[in-house]
Enzyme design. Structure first.
Site, mmCIF file in Angstrom:
data_model
loop_
_atom_site.group_PDB
_atom_site.id
_atom_site.type_symbol
_atom_site.label_atom_id
_atom_site.label_comp_id
_atom_site.label_asym_id
_atom_site.label_seq_id
_atom_site.Cartn_x
_atom_site.Cartn_y
_atom_site.Cartn_z
ATOM 1 N N GLU A 26 2.325 -6.695 10.652
ATOM 2 C CA GLU A 26 0.908 -6.993 10.836
ATOM 3 C C GLU A 26 0.770 -8.457 11.246
ATOM 4 O OE1 GLU A 26 -1.463 -5.870 7.473
ATOM 5 O OE2 GLU A 26 -3.292 -6.770 8.291
ATOM 6 N N ASN A 71 -5.226 -4.442 7.699
ATOM 7 C CA ASN A 71 -6.602 -4.926 7.683
ATOM 8 C C ASN A 71 -6.926 -5.742 8.939
ATOM 9 O OD1 ASN A 71 -6.765 -3.761 5.157
ATOM 10 N ND2 ASN A 71 -6.447 -5.669 4.041
ATOM 11 N N ASN A 171 -7.648 1.652 10.074
ATOM 12 C CA ASN A 171 -6.840 1.355 8.889
ATOM 13 C C ASN A 171 -7.727 1.288 7.649
ATOM 14 O OD1 ASN A 171 -4.372 0.139 7.477
ATOM 15 N ND2 ASN A 171 -5.909 -1.445 7.121
ATOM 16 N N GLU A 172 -7.328 1.968 6.606
ATOM 17 C CA GLU A 172 -7.971 1.886 5.279
ATOM 18 C C GLU A 172 -9.486 1.769 5.376
ATOM 19 O OE1 GLU A 172 -6.052 -1.052 2.756
ATOM 20 O OE2 GLU A 172 -4.257 0.196 2.601
ATOM 21 N N TYR A 243 0.734 0.965 -3.244
ATOM 22 C CA TYR A 243 1.575 -0.151 -3.696
ATOM 23 C C TYR A 243 1.617 -0.106 -5.215
ATOM 24 C CZ TYR A 243 0.797 -2.042 1.015
ATOM 25 O OH TYR A 243 0.756 -2.221 2.382
ATOM 26 N N GLU A 291 1.915 3.067 4.563
ATOM 27 C CA GLU A 291 2.067 1.804 3.819
ATOM 28 C C GLU A 291 2.529 2.156 2.416
ATOM 29 O OE1 GLU A 291 -0.940 -1.256 3.778
ATOM 30 O OE2 GLU A 291 -1.619 -0.683 5.790
ATOM 31 N N GLN A 348 5.879 -4.594 4.125
ATOM 32 C CA GLN A 348 6.023 -4.679 5.562
ATOM 33 C C GLN A 348 7.474 -5.032 5.873
ATOM 34 O OE1 GLN A 348 2.856 -6.947 7.395
ATOM 35 N NE2 GLN A 348 1.263 -5.927 6.225
HETATM 36 O O1 AHR Z 1 0.141 -4.507 3.859
HETATM 37 C C1 AHR Z 1 -0.844 -5.416 3.450
HETATM 38 C C2 AHR Z 1 -2.238 -4.813 3.488
HETATM 39 O O2 AHR Z 1 -2.327 -3.802 2.524
HETATM 40 C C3 AHR Z 1 -2.645 -4.129 4.759
HETATM 41 O O3 AHR Z 1 -3.182 -5.015 5.685
HETATM 42 C C4 AHR Z 1 -3.700 -3.161 4.307
HETATM 43 O O4 AHR Z 1 -3.772 -2.037 5.114
HETATM 44 C C5 AHR Z 1 -3.334 -2.870 2.870
HETATM 45 O O5 AHR Z 1 -4.406 -3.014 2.021
#
Ligand code: AHR
Length: 492
Positions: A26, A71, A171-172, A243, A291, A348
């Site tokens: 990103e 993001n 995205n999200e 995450y 992700e 990432q």
């Molecule tokens: O990977 C970091 C961030 O985590 C990304 O930009 C977003 O999609 C997620 O919230």
């Protein structure tokens, strides 16, 4: 402690789609600038790419890289990053409160992806933008006609189309942190209309609709249903993001998070099938876990960091052994769900919550999580096997039974090889692991990731955690040390 895995090489979960070993870059912190791209670095090539970083990426044999966000994409104007570099605008970047110089854009990134031997997974901006800019972008990238955006690409020096096959519809969009966050209805509509125009421009592409950004989102479930109600006929995959962290310093419960990931996958696949049944569709929408990682120490760091910096040190999580163990377990979870999960992106790749780190002007180095990711990518290609596992278990904080043994196995018929990935989640006992059903195969390699200190980390100067080859005495049983990740390679 004793444990057992029974393998039946004819009992196959699915052929693994290699794209589950993908990753993500990103425009965030030092992922691009001073990560993969640092023109003043002594090891940079004529385009500014760091050769040492490229070599580490190649070691991972990463089949797919998602780009440019995250993001970031929800405020991105892709045209800012093409053409003469000296004329590109510097802009305020609102997702991470940084300055974006636009010195790297799609022209450069597809070149980097080619050098890295990986495919691009492109995300379009459905935050501040919509179908119009998305159709212009895909014409720029993939267009073969004598029309404005395809010609603009040619004018910028790229006669051949980039031929990007996989596209994310935003995205999200379920998260209120997202630039121009949307309700499920709003997103479902714009995603559908964008999907239509993208596939009209290039019918050979595949599309990913945004699912939930976390299984704990209050809208999880209803978001998926509403979005799929709109998009089902137009998309190929639904995304999942997740995450995990060990903020409470409760390692047993932290290592149990892979079971949470498993439930998230199975529940989301069931929702896809619910909409399939409701619509009477013959098509199956599969999953893109685009992700996933361990991330908690540096969460929300952008809110307190100095604003409007170029390539700030953001989200530079330092990983220890327990993080690598969970990453290993999460990779096993992706393999064990390979009948539904066709795409996976470790989030990432460089500097930002990443397996590869760099020093500005200095060295590049490997974090602990590099190793389970690399070995899974190298040896996890083939078909995932249904295993019968017997192991003692413990209770997670939710009251779930968590087996101490977390495992998966992949058969590679071309190479007559079965590879077992096995994590011993016990914090105090070694495990004697018996393997049955592999007659005719011998253990050729046992790779172990272990250190007595589960909190040990790597750094630029010291690799405290690196894989060791264990001496092979017999094919079975194998000894898995307490809190260790292991790869057992059996060959005929
Ligand atoms: O990977 C970091 C961030 O985590 C990304 O930009 C977003 O999609 C997620 O919230």
């Amino acid at each position: 402690m004793k444990a057992k895995i029974s393998i039946d090489k004819n009992s196959i979960i699915s052929k693994i789609d290699n794209r589950i070993y993908g990753s993500f870059i990103e425009h965030l912190g030092r992922a691009v600038y001073n990560g993969i791209y640092e023109p003043t670095h002594p090891l940079a090539d004529e385009s500014g790419w760091r050769r040492d970083v490229l070599e580490l990426v190649k070691e991972l044999k990463c089949p797919l890289v998602r780009y440019p966000g995250g993001n970031f994409v929800s405020g991105y104007n892709w045209e800012d990053g093409i053409g003469d570099k000296s004329k590109r605008p510097k802009k305020l970047e609102l997702a991470w409160l940084s300055i974006e110089t636009n010195q790297v854009g799609i022209d450069e990134f597809q070149d980097w992806a080619r050098l890295a031997g990986t495919e691009l997974m492109m995300a379009v901006n459905l935050g501040t933008r919509g179908p119009n800019e998305a159709r212009e972008l895909i014409e720029y990238c993939n267009g073969e006609t004598d029309t404005h955006f395809a010609n603009l690409r040619r004018k910028n020096g790229f006669e051949k189309p980039f031929n990007i096959k996989l596209w994310c519809l935003g995205n999200e969009m379920d998260g209120d942190w997202q630039i121009c966050h949307k309700t499920a209805e709003e997103y479902g509509r714009i995603a559908t209309e964008t999907a239509k125009v993208l596939k009209w421009v290039d019918p050979t592409i595949e599309l990913v609709a945004c699912g939930s950004s976390d299984p704990n989102m209050p809208t999880y479930g209803e978001w998926e249903r509403t979005v799929l109600d709109h998009t089902y006929d137009y998309v190929d995959y639904l995304s999942l993001h997740c995450y995990y962290g060990n903020k409470a310093n409760d390692t047993k419960n932290f290592l149990a998070r892979a079971e949470d990931m498993d439930r998230f996958i199975k529940r989301t696949a069931a929702i896809c099938d619910e909409i399939k049944a409701k619509k009477g569709s013959d098509k199956t929408v599969n999953l893109s876990f685009d992700e996933w990682n361990v991330w908690y120490r540096t969460k929300d760091e952008e809110k307190t960091a100095e604003r409007w910096q170029i390539a700030p040190h953001l989200l530079e999580e330092k990983y220890n052994l327990e993080d690598a163990l969970l990453v290993g377990c999460m990779l096993s979870t992706l393999q064990n769900n390979s009948d539904r999960v066709k795409i996976g992106c470790l989030a990432q790749l460089v500097n930002v919550i990443a397996p590869i780190m760099t020093e500005n002007g200095g060295k590049a180095w490997k974090q602990t999580i590099f190793y389970p990711y690399m070995y899974s990518s190298l040896y996890g290609r083939g078909s995932a096997l249904n295993l019968k596992c017997h192991s003692e278990s413990y209770k997670s904080n939710e009251g779930w039974d968590i087996p101490y043994l977390c495992s998966s196995a992949v058969i590679n018929e071309d190479e007559d090889r079965i590879t077992v990935f096995a994590t011993n989640r016990s914090l105090d006992s070694d495990m004697e692991l018996s393997l049955c059903g592999i007659d005719g195969y011998t253990l050729k390699e046992h790779i172990e990731l272990y250190c007595d200190d589960i909190k040990a980390e790597n750094s630029v100067d010291c690799e405290a955690i690196s894989p060791k080859k264990r001496e092979i005495i017999h094919t079975s049983p194998a000894i898995l040390k307490k809190h260790s990740w292991n790869m057992l390679v059996f060959e005929k």
